[in-house]
Motif scaffolding. Sequence first.
Motif, short mmCIF file in Angstrom:
data_model
loop_
_atom_site.label_atom_id
_atom_site.label_comp_id
_atom_site.label_asym_id
_atom_site.label_seq_id
_atom_site.Cartn_x
_atom_site.Cartn_y
_atom_site.Cartn_z
N ALA A 189 -4.92 8.01 2.22
CA ALA A 189 -5.62 8.03 0.94
C ALA A 189 -5.18 6.83 0.11
O ALA A 189 -3.99 6.55 0.00
N GLY A 190 -6.18 6.12 -0.46
CA GLY A 190 -5.87 4.98 -1.31
C GLY A 190 -6.66 3.76 -0.91
O GLY A 190 -7.74 3.86 -0.31
N ARG A 191 -6.14 2.61 -1.21
CA ARG A 191 -6.78 1.33 -0.88
C ARG A 191 -6.14 0.80 0.40
O ARG A 191 -4.96 0.43 0.41
N ALA A 192 -6.91 0.77 1.47
CA ALA A 192 -6.39 0.37 2.77
C ALA A 192 -7.49 -0.34 3.55
O ALA A 192 -8.64 -0.45 3.09
N SER A 193 -7.15 -0.84 4.74
CA SER A 193 -8.14 -1.47 5.60
C SER A 193 -9.17 -0.44 6.03
O SER A 193 -8.82 0.69 6.39
N SER A 194 -10.43 -0.82 6.01
CA SER A 194 -11.51 0.09 6.37
C SER A 194 -11.38 0.51 7.83
O SER A 194 -11.13 -0.31 8.71
N PHE A 195 -11.57 1.79 8.10
CA PHE A 195 -11.52 2.27 9.48
C PHE A 195 -12.79 1.90 10.24
O PHE A 195 -12.82 1.99 11.47
#
Length: 223
Positions: free
Chosen positions: A163-169
């Motif tokens: 959860a949060g701002r991360a690389s798109s799956f």
Amino acid sequence: MKLLKGSLLGSAVAFAAVGAAHAADLPVKKAVPIEYVRVCTAYGAGLFYIFGTDTCLRISGRARFEGGYMTSSSRGSGNGDTSGYQGRMRINLDARTQTAYGTLRAFVRLDAGARTGYSGVGTSGTQTRIGQAYNATGVDAAGRAQQFMNVDKAFIQFAGLTAGRASSFFEFYAHDFEITCSTLGSDNSSTSLLAYTATFGNGLSATLSIEDPVYRRSAIFAP
């Protein structure tokens, strides 16, 4: 009387000397060394325990400096500087805590920078699309002094959840592929998301991800 006092004083000196001799023969206990930094090896190299907790933390980052020169487009005045400079920084904070339900991880990556001189140095459309560059804020009137701040990553992982701002799956392609100003996926750019990853073993896993489409939305051009 003087003889008695002298005998008692001599006996006291003798006992003190014997006690000192016995004390000198006793082994000297060394002080327990203080462990200022406890190394954490449970999650790889470079982590240490935060003081007074069971949380492991890795701090990393980088610094970058560039200088450049470009010729003036004309001899007229007001064409801006012919030299430009920029300094950029990145800080990574990776914290992990072992719980009864698995590892709780929090990761933050912050990019910042500043540049002066001719405008536009250090940024290209390709680098912006693949998440390796970010636009400036606080541009001066002449566009020659710019400040940067970018929260590239800020997410929490626990029991398969991210959860949060991360690389798109959805961007499973590991590196950028550029054709006529179009980008075919990249694992560098980030988006806001809530995802769950189920691991089945033998390297097989599946992810269900709900993501903010703003970061992936393409512009619609009118005829």
